[in-house]
Scaffold this active site. Structure first.
Site, PDB file in Angstrom:
ATOM      1  CG  ASN A  73      -1.703   1.128   1.510  1.00  0.00           C
ATOM      2  OD1 ASN A  73      -1.306   2.256   1.222  1.00  0.00           O
ATOM      3  ND2 ASN A  73      -2.890   0.893   2.031  1.00  0.00           N
ATOM      4  CB  VAL A  78      -1.207   5.400   2.293  1.00  0.00           C
ATOM      5  CG1 VAL A  78      -1.305   6.307   3.506  1.00  0.00           C
ATOM      6  CG2 VAL A  78      -2.041   5.957   1.142  1.00  0.00           C
ATOM      7  CD  GLU A  79       1.427   0.965   6.718  1.00  0.00           C
ATOM      8  OE1 GLU A  79       2.548   0.467   6.859  1.00  0.00           O
ATOM      9  OE2 GLU A  79       0.887   1.679   7.578  1.00  0.00           O
ATOM     10  CG  HIS A  80       6.066   2.255   0.086  1.00  0.00           C
ATOM     11  ND1 HIS A  80       6.185   1.214  -0.779  1.00  0.00           N
ATOM     12  CD2 HIS A  80       7.280   2.829   0.138  1.00  0.00           C
ATOM     13  CE1 HIS A  80       7.417   1.164  -1.228  1.00  0.00           C
ATOM     14  NE2 HIS A  80       8.100   2.126  -0.684  1.00  0.00           N
ATOM     15  CB  ALA A  91       7.164   2.419   6.167  1.00  0.00           C
TER      16      ALA A  91
END
Lengths: 358, 358
Positions: free
Chosen positions: B153, B155-157, B160
């Site tokens: 994902n 956004v997650e990326h 992070a």
């Protein structure tokens, strides 16, 4: 003008710090320190009953880095005792910070040979026994069990041992390396020898030449004035009552909370520490006094890994163990001293591990 | 007597093997081989547009071994690309062998700089992009997702990424190391530079001086007769049609199962390989032809890690890619040749990683 006058006055009032830096003050402080501490030797100590041949050390290093010692083939000694990070895992695999792995915080393998006992509860006195205990158990299972391998089902334990030995025997490079390391034995690939070889390698993981060691040996310039002030506080406040000797700790046990109880998450009620070994009620909540060598590198702190903040850890220790409410300045200076305990880290060339073949 | 006569006859009948060992036969075979392969350079190649300063290489090595690059603080590049084990993880963390982590098998970082593309589906051509893609994603999440970071994902990326940069900025040793590595940049601690530094370090991880390289350069004695016979088979059976060049592979893509379908667990129906990158239906089930350098060290084999048995892998390749039913003797000799591709492993001194401080 006014400001610079004030600055001069402040500087003049700081004379005790300047005096602490004089050769005379150093000599007196050093005399006091020599009664409590000793420099780390430059070369690894011998292990009782062992001869450290190059072949044994080479094998021990291979095994230390060998993930195939674990049932899951992904955890070596080095995974938790990361030699790039002060011999610990930075809290990632142990301690209370990872919901999956609720155990105790990893203790450093660096200078472990100078500790009088191993593990937070001192269940082993001998490095080799610690190695055998830790390797024998499936490390993943070990980490899930508070207190480590002792709690592992002995049947499981024996089966895991057997699987590991059988697996290593399928790797010709290991059959060969064990034969060379233990040339007088007909069947050298066994757990006893895994423990011996790894312990011999671990005994080489020492960190001499810390600034404090160089200062202890007579080099006044090895410590800053703040570090010298911190060393004085460390002795005068009573820290050195437990953290002393060659490893500045590692030689005794102490109840966590002698004077005042630590916060609940620093001392979980269900981990009785040393009591599990001695069954002596006086040892309830006692833990090994850890070595403070390289403490700058071994966060997080306490057996629970409850804090990454060394100054906070020092403050907590003052309150719980000594009944001392350290000022911010005192704690800062003690931390400066503690950072002078970081020695020369071992230079480790990664071993090349043998492939398995059919 | 009788037996020794038979032995002599058998030896006489083995003349082709002896002939293969003659200087004349070597010269002819070498001519053929030189048309297909080239020796690995002795020194690391330059990366386009980069200058490998000692400061960049030191930073790249630190970051390669840095578990704090992962969200869980326990996975470094080195965790999967284990430099003690041929630059792979021995199947422990990747592939289909671990129920938790169903992805593709880790590919070695050794000599990766000589590959024309990175990952099994070749999604990146550049080492730096591969590094950035792999580091950016939470490696644990990446491993759980078939095909790796692409599937994460975005956004997650990005979140992070941000967390990692913020964490590194709290570590004075890294702030300092990035400044020294990129002295002309005002804010050098960023993802682009993480990728550049690690890629530069990875480009040093080459394995020159394999017996096959020494033989290619003219040393007849560098290969055994079986290895020479294996090299001949490797070329004559068609293996070298794909596995050629300096990396003996790594330069092209091929459908797994050109001639005959592999077993289902070797080629799971839901992993379309190269198709995910090109969206070209002709690339369905195509994967990068891996380099065979150090293949002896990089089990398990195939993108699924379906087997640890190199001879079996050779046999499967013969059937699925070439329509060749190799005899046991042929497969044995090809494996002997493949073992001559194991080069001098890089000597890596573990970096000392900076502690975080408050």
């Amino acid at each position: 003008m006014r400001l610079s006058l004030i600055a001069s006055l402040v500087a003049a009032l700081s004379m005790p710090a300047l005096a602490a830096g004089s050769a005379l003050a150093d000599a007196a402080l050093r005399d006091q320190a020599k009664g409590l501490f000793e420099p780390l030797p430059q070369t690894p100590p011998a292990l009782p009953g062992e001869t450290a041949t190059p072949e044994k050390l080479a094998l021990g290093k291979m095994l230390f880095f060998e993930p195939r010692l674990s049932d899951t083939r992904d955890m070596s000694c080095a995974a938790c005792h990361n030699l790039s990070m002060g011999g610990v895992d930075g809290g990632a695999l142990s301690g209370g910070h990872n919901a999956q792995l609720a155990g105790r915080e990893v203790q450093t393998v660096l200078n472990a040979v100078f500790n009088k006992s191993q593990y937070w509860d001192g269940r082993n006195t001998d490095l080799k026994d610690q190695v055998v205990n830790s390797v024998m158990a499936n490390p993943k299972a070990m980490l899930k069990t508070r207190g480590g391998p002792m709690a592992i089902n002995p049947v499981e334990h024996a089966a895991a041992k057997q699987r590991t030995i059988e697996q290593l025997k399928t790797i010709p490079g290991y059959v060969d390396a064990f034969s060379k390391a233990f040339p007088d034995q007909p069947d050298p690939l066994n757990y006893e020898n895994i423990g011996r070889a790894i312990a011999l390698f671990e005994a080489t993981l020492i960190t001499p030449d810390a600034p404090f060691d160089r200062w202890l040996k007579g080099d006044d310039a090895a410590l800053t004035d703040d570090q010298k002030a911190g060393a004085r506080l460390f002795m005068e406040k009573g820290c050195a009552g437990c953290h002393n000797g060659v490893n500045i700790g590692g030689a005794s046990f102490a109840k966590f909370g002698v004077v005042a109880p630590p916060p609940a998450d620093y001392l979980p009620a269900d981990d009785w520490g040393r009591f599990a070994v001695t069954k002596n009620i006086a040892d309830k909540y006692a833990f090994k006094v850890p070595s403070l060598r390289n403490v700058e590198l071994t966060a997080p702190y306490f057996h629970t890994g409850a804090t990454f903040d060394l100054k906070h850890a020092v403050t907590v220790m003052g309150e719980t163990q000594l009944g001392q409410k350290l000022t911010d300045d005192e704690a800062t200076k003690i931390v400066a001293f503690l950072k002078s305990l970081t020695g020369k880290q071992p230079e480790v060339v990664l071993p090349i591990l043998p492939p398995r073949t059919r």
